[in-house]
Design an enzyme around this catalytic site. Sequence first.
Site, PDB file in Angstrom:
ATOM      1  N   HIS A   1     -18.333   5.623  74.323  1.00  0.00           N
ATOM      2  CA  HIS A   1     -16.956   5.144  74.110  1.00  0.00           C
ATOM      3  C   HIS A   1     -16.590   5.198  72.618  1.00  0.00           C
ATOM      4  O   HIS A   1     -16.205   4.165  72.026  1.00  0.00           O
ATOM      5  CB  HIS A   1     -16.782   3.730  74.669  1.00  0.00           C
ATOM      6  CG  HIS A   1     -15.359   3.450  75.078  1.00  0.00           C
ATOM      7  ND1 HIS A   1     -15.012   2.665  76.135  1.00  0.00           N
ATOM      8  CD2 HIS A   1     -14.184   3.887  74.546  1.00  0.00           C
ATOM      9  CE1 HIS A   1     -13.693   2.595  76.239  1.00  0.00           C
ATOM     10  NE2 HIS A   1     -13.159   3.339  75.276  1.00  0.00           N
TER      11      HIS A   1
ATOM     12  N   ARG B   1     -10.522   6.086  81.108  1.00  0.00           N
ATOM     13  CA  ARG B   1     -11.287   4.910  81.498  1.00  0.00           C
ATOM     14  C   ARG B   1     -12.282   5.312  82.576  1.00  0.00           C
ATOM     15  O   ARG B   1     -12.019   6.227  83.359  1.00  0.00           O
ATOM     16  CB  ARG B   1     -10.343   3.815  82.057  1.00  0.00           C
ATOM     17  CG  ARG B   1      -9.507   3.110  80.994  1.00  0.00           C
ATOM     18  CD  ARG B   1     -10.356   2.202  80.092  1.00  0.00           C
ATOM     19  NE  ARG B   1      -9.575   1.558  79.034  1.00  0.00           N
ATOM     20  CZ  ARG B   1      -9.425   2.046  77.802  1.00  0.00           C
ATOM     21  NH1 ARG B   1     -10.006   3.197  77.485  1.00  0.00           N
ATOM     22  NH2 ARG B   1      -8.722   1.406  76.902  1.00  0.00           N
TER      23      ARG B   1
END
Lengths: 309, 309
Positions: free
Chosen positions: A272, A224
């Site tokens: 991502h 993350r």
Amino acid sequence: MSIAIICPNRDVSDWVVGLQRLDPALQVEVWPDIRHPEQVEFALCWNHPSGVLRRFPNLRCVSSLGAGVAHLLEDPSCPPGVPLVRLVDDALKQSMAEYVMHGVLDCSRGFARYRHQQMRAEWTVHQGPWNAELNIGVMGYGELGRYVAKKLADFGFTVAGWSRTPKPADTIPVLSGHDRLGDFLAKTNILVCLLPLTPATQGILNVKTFGHLPRGAFLINVARGGHLVDDDLLEALDTNQLSGALLDVFSEEPLPGNHPFWSHSRITITPHIASLTNPFSAVRQVVENYHRAMAGQQLRNVVDRDRGY
Amino acid sequence: MSIAIICPNRDVSDWVVGLQRLDPALQVEVWPDIRHPEQVEFALCWNHPSGVLRRFPNLRCVSSLGAGVAHLLEDPSCPPGVPLVRLVDDALKQSMAEYVMHGVLDCSRGFARYRHQQMRAEWTVHQGPWNAELNIGVMGYGELGRYVAKKLADFGFTVAGWSRTPKPADTIPVLSGHDRLGDFLAKTNILVCLLPLTPATQGILNVKTFGHLPRGAFLINVARGGHLVDDDLLEALDTNQLSGALLDVFSEEPLPGNHPFWSHSRITITPHIASLTNPFSAVRQVVENYHRAMAGQQLRNVVDRDRGY
């Protein structure tokens, strides 16, 4: 009877194709173009607009389009009497392993150098670096970290792991606890972050952590954005403590257009995409749960709403 | 007593470092700067100038720096009474597997697209292509082809092989013979060429071969430049029969600066680096054979000059 796919801002055409290829009799509609809300008995959702499920009075099953269900548990319109299921997709782990394998090879074999040479029509052979001297360290040794580490080791890389809490014995050495972090980092040439984001791991990729790595180490962050202190990465690159970084996740996504990461010559950015659910493998679970729901049978991967997963 | 490294036009500094790290007592000299030719008892050669070995009257062993020994067998100055050895380096196979794995992932996950997006600070997620629908075909199923195919399959890819002559049964399906080539190609999305270069395989990567592949297939050539008909590749890319190519080998090397491959947007070029001997692993064999030669013991990996390997 139909399936409604409710995933705003996402191209779901592969899901539609995959579902209809597997079961040509399926009626599939894609939100917001749903002509017969009363016929929708199965909803497949990701980041759905809160409250939207109220429009479908005859739901017999609500499925997340991924492993996570927070978006559904937080929505009061998700009818309490209707079973909630999620996807358990082994392809997600494989997708992550592919991404990390590619990143490790791109770094260890210096392919960026050859891409730049091609722009100049330059033919120069570089010797090494040689993988016999390369150690990969995987931070975070849950199901995903263990899978990625094993795939890298099976392929021939030297791999070690680190986790906050002790893990069962494994063929790959795994150090655990904060006091072993320095030992782990000191032997890591390519650091792969796969930690969960918690208050204890927030900002763990910082100047102090980078300082424990051998000079010229490489960072791959696929966990993350909150794990990384952005300015500390830029500083570590400026001082050559790190030789480069491959980042798939960011504190703010999409990464703002004026962020210095975009144009840094030693940072590679992907939006991502390390681990995307593969529709063509995942639709099998959806179709199976659809037929089970229609037949009143026990569903697969039912979410326990109290536990939250 | 010394080892002479005779490898023109090649940076051999890692070999010198590797040899001396393993045995600090070794005297290592690098051609052409050899001060005491009469002290040279072990010659380590690659593309050495024919005739040069006559300058070393006290040779006790001649070693190829690689697996190939044609350059030594063709040189009449290679003394017939002195044993000839070669390197048998498992790291060569691993180096090739790394290169092909990287190329396959770069293609299958569309990383080139993300590199271009980064130049424009563009954040766009592309779905797929998904590997469940991706078949990799390895042409040439010798020791190297089998190793690469197995590594790709172990990692999770769907792999098939093709060879000119039948091969023993394997967990990976292998078609053989010219009349099965079309069947093999028809199911191949990423074609990896690892064939030996012989009159029968010269120019085998041609417009007819490409025509058997599914539209949009990708080519990886890591065998020899002579396998590929350059103009046929350019045509197949122009018509989108092929979506791209990764080339490590060329009919003329270095690839001439004005060759159209250099600037083609869908061709990636590397300068014959797919499989490089790793000095730090290979020096162990050299040092062992050096000490065996000095002690008059049986050498490892001796070449049978009549068989030619």
